[in-house]
Design an enzyme around this catalytic site. Sequence first.
Site, mmCIF file in Angstrom:
data_model
loop_
_atom_site.group_PDB
_atom_site.id
_atom_site.type_symbol
_atom_site.label_atom_id
_atom_site.label_comp_id
_atom_site.label_asym_id
_atom_site.label_seq_id
_atom_site.Cartn_x
_atom_site.Cartn_y
_atom_site.Cartn_z
ATOM 1 C CD GLU A 76 -2.377 -1.591 2.601
ATOM 2 O OE1 GLU A 76 -2.079 -0.891 3.576
ATOM 3 O OE2 GLU A 76 -3.050 -2.628 2.700
ATOM 4 C CD GLU A 117 -3.984 -5.024 4.876
ATOM 5 O OE1 GLU A 117 -5.195 -5.342 4.763
ATOM 6 O OE2 GLU A 117 -3.616 -3.865 5.159
ATOM 7 C CG PHE A 132 0.657 -0.493 10.914
ATOM 8 C CD1 PHE A 132 1.587 0.099 11.761
ATOM 9 C CD2 PHE A 132 -0.049 0.315 10.033
ATOM 10 C CE1 PHE A 132 1.806 1.470 11.725
ATOM 11 C CE2 PHE A 132 0.170 1.682 9.996
ATOM 12 C CZ PHE A 132 1.099 2.268 10.844
ATOM 13 C CG ASP A 189 -0.693 -3.914 14.822
ATOM 14 O OD1 ASP A 189 -0.819 -3.994 16.047
ATOM 15 O OD2 ASP A 189 0.289 -3.360 14.264
ATOM 16 C CG HIS A 191 -2.478 1.119 13.999
ATOM 17 N ND1 HIS A 191 -3.736 1.248 14.525
ATOM 18 C CD2 HIS A 191 -2.635 1.183 12.658
ATOM 19 C CE1 HIS A 191 -4.613 1.393 13.560
ATOM 20 N NE2 HIS A 191 -3.971 1.354 12.397
#
Lengths: 334, 373
Positions: free
Chosen positions: A29, A70, A93, A95, A139
Amino acid sequence: MSKKSFRQAVNEALAQEMRRDPRVIVMGEDVAGGLGAPGEDDAWGGPMGVTKGLMPEFGRERVLDTPITESGFIGAAIGAAATGLRPVADLMFVDFMGVCFDQIFNQAAKFRYMFGGKAVTPVVIRTMYGGGFRAASQHSQCLYPLFTHIPGLKVVIPSSAYDAKGLLIQAIRDDDPVIFFEHKMLYDDIDEVPDEAYTIPFGEANVLREGGDLTLVALGRMVKLAREAAESLARQGISCTVIDPRTTSPMDTDTILESVADTGRLVIVDEAHPRCGMAADISAIVAQEAFGALKAPIRMVTPPHTPVPFSPALEDAYLPTPARIIEAARRVMA
Amino acid sequence: MSGQITPIGMPKWGLAMTEGKVNAWLVAEGAAIAAGDDIVEIETSKITNVFESPVAGTLRRQVAQPGETLPVGALLGVVAEAAVDDAAIEAFVAQYRAHQAEIGSAEAAPEPVMVAAEGWTARVLRMGPDETAAAPLVLIHGFGGDLQNWQFNQPDLAAERAVYALDLPGHGGSSKVVAEGGVAALAASVWAALAALGLGRVHLAGHSLGGAIALRMALDQGARIASLTLICPAGLGPEINAGYIDGFVRAERRKEMKAAVETLFADPSLVSRDMIEDLLKYKRLDGVPAALRTIAAAAFADGVRASVMAPSLATLAVPVQVIWGAEDRIIPPAQAAAVDAARRHVLPGAGHMVHIERPAEVNRLIAAFVAAA
């Protein structure tokens, strides 16, 4: 040789490997930035500016902006690796990894095994981790223990700009899937980084300091804190060996065990959660392999077993500090 | 007055040194010392060494205390004749400190430069006076080393003349592609670097493989070599510790590298964590393992039987001396016998890295030999 930031070191590793090997591509991204917005090419280079400059040099064919999906682009990267490219996917991230566990755990990690060694999956997933960024509980996690737990994945956690460049080039040249963890708070750290390409082998710990009283093992950003604590402890007459395993899978347990055999005392500093984390894992290995050498119980310095708080005051209280490392060291020395 | 007062400043050993720790004074305050006496032991992150008095006199002040870490150039102590009064010493210390505070650490240390030579790019460090009629001295390191191996030698030797230390092909900061790694090919590379530097007649000092290269150069073009100092050189005799070469080339991990490098020193405690780390960092660079393998295969294969040069010494018109560590475990010091006894110096208590373990004596021997040539 010159001084470079962790951010520049990662950027240089990507650029040099892309020049060396046309199969290396970058996707994620905003890694190029400004897709579909004229005049904004290469605007960002990712949220931290790490990939800036790659798109103008290598073009949109090799630097691919992806949708915020993702599960889609990590799967695409793994498929591209299985079919001959060497993708470096940027999963902003760590996460957000949850939505692509199947692609990583069940596909990428298993291909070599399930196809009898006839398939390789040379994908690198770069990802940011860690607290201190005031970015709240979704995050700020570490999560590297999750990936360390899965055989078939290699897990890399650089603690300096020098290590970041050498480990990332090694990761790109490695034929197995590698999850490459970059701590958000390290990007501006400066180090001597050679201009030439170089590789640091996986499974070789870095011994940053040698001392006879105590072994301190730390990972990622915690290495800095452990070093600071060791300097302070040295002034108080306690000499520490500081070990950075650099990679948790494979992990250089020999260096840790040999040091504990010398010092008899171990403190492990880990920013990940304490349950089933790296500190717990290393404790178990040392307790099993070097129990006879231990002069005191092993101590872990970790956050509490809770999500990372959003309140700055609570986040500061949550993260390990040099003071907490020193306190743990004093307790094992007592 | 200050002409009779000599400051002892924190030395700069190697490119990376910015500060050093005073481990111990080896001479008491008020003691008479001769030039060359060990006066203070200094530890850097890479190595511990003793600093020698550049002059004779009395150690009048120990300004720095043991345990103190100080920047390069900081005042450690003061040497002066006993006749100089205390007030003058105090004034000198105050003046030196004020000057240090003013210049800070900005004093420019010489930096290596990249030199484009025919066939390769050489990293070269020059020290010494800008304009001098004296023929320059060129230092050539050994296998796996780099110009920093001369960190205790080059600054001292540069008092009278320009001294150049270079990184061989495949080494240090030089280009890493080595097409042909034999002694003759490496000698040709050094000639090319000297041409690029515009150097005519030079003195050569070479260590280990660098010794073989220097000797090869003297045999090739003796008229251009003013003197030749061979330090634990390869190339005189057939024996060399092949296990060391192999171990160094193979070492990827700290433990393996430490085991290999310890054989270079009579005192293995000189091998520091940082020394090993620097060698591993060098060996991790793209192209280095291949370059080392190429050189090892061409220069050392089958011992060095292919290129024993001792018999040629008899015909050599260049003055040659040999300096060896008596405890060299890489190349046997017995090979020094190829050189006349008067020009053969085997130093006790030192191993293969004799120029690091006994720098003062090595520097004196080189300086005197070069001056007489």
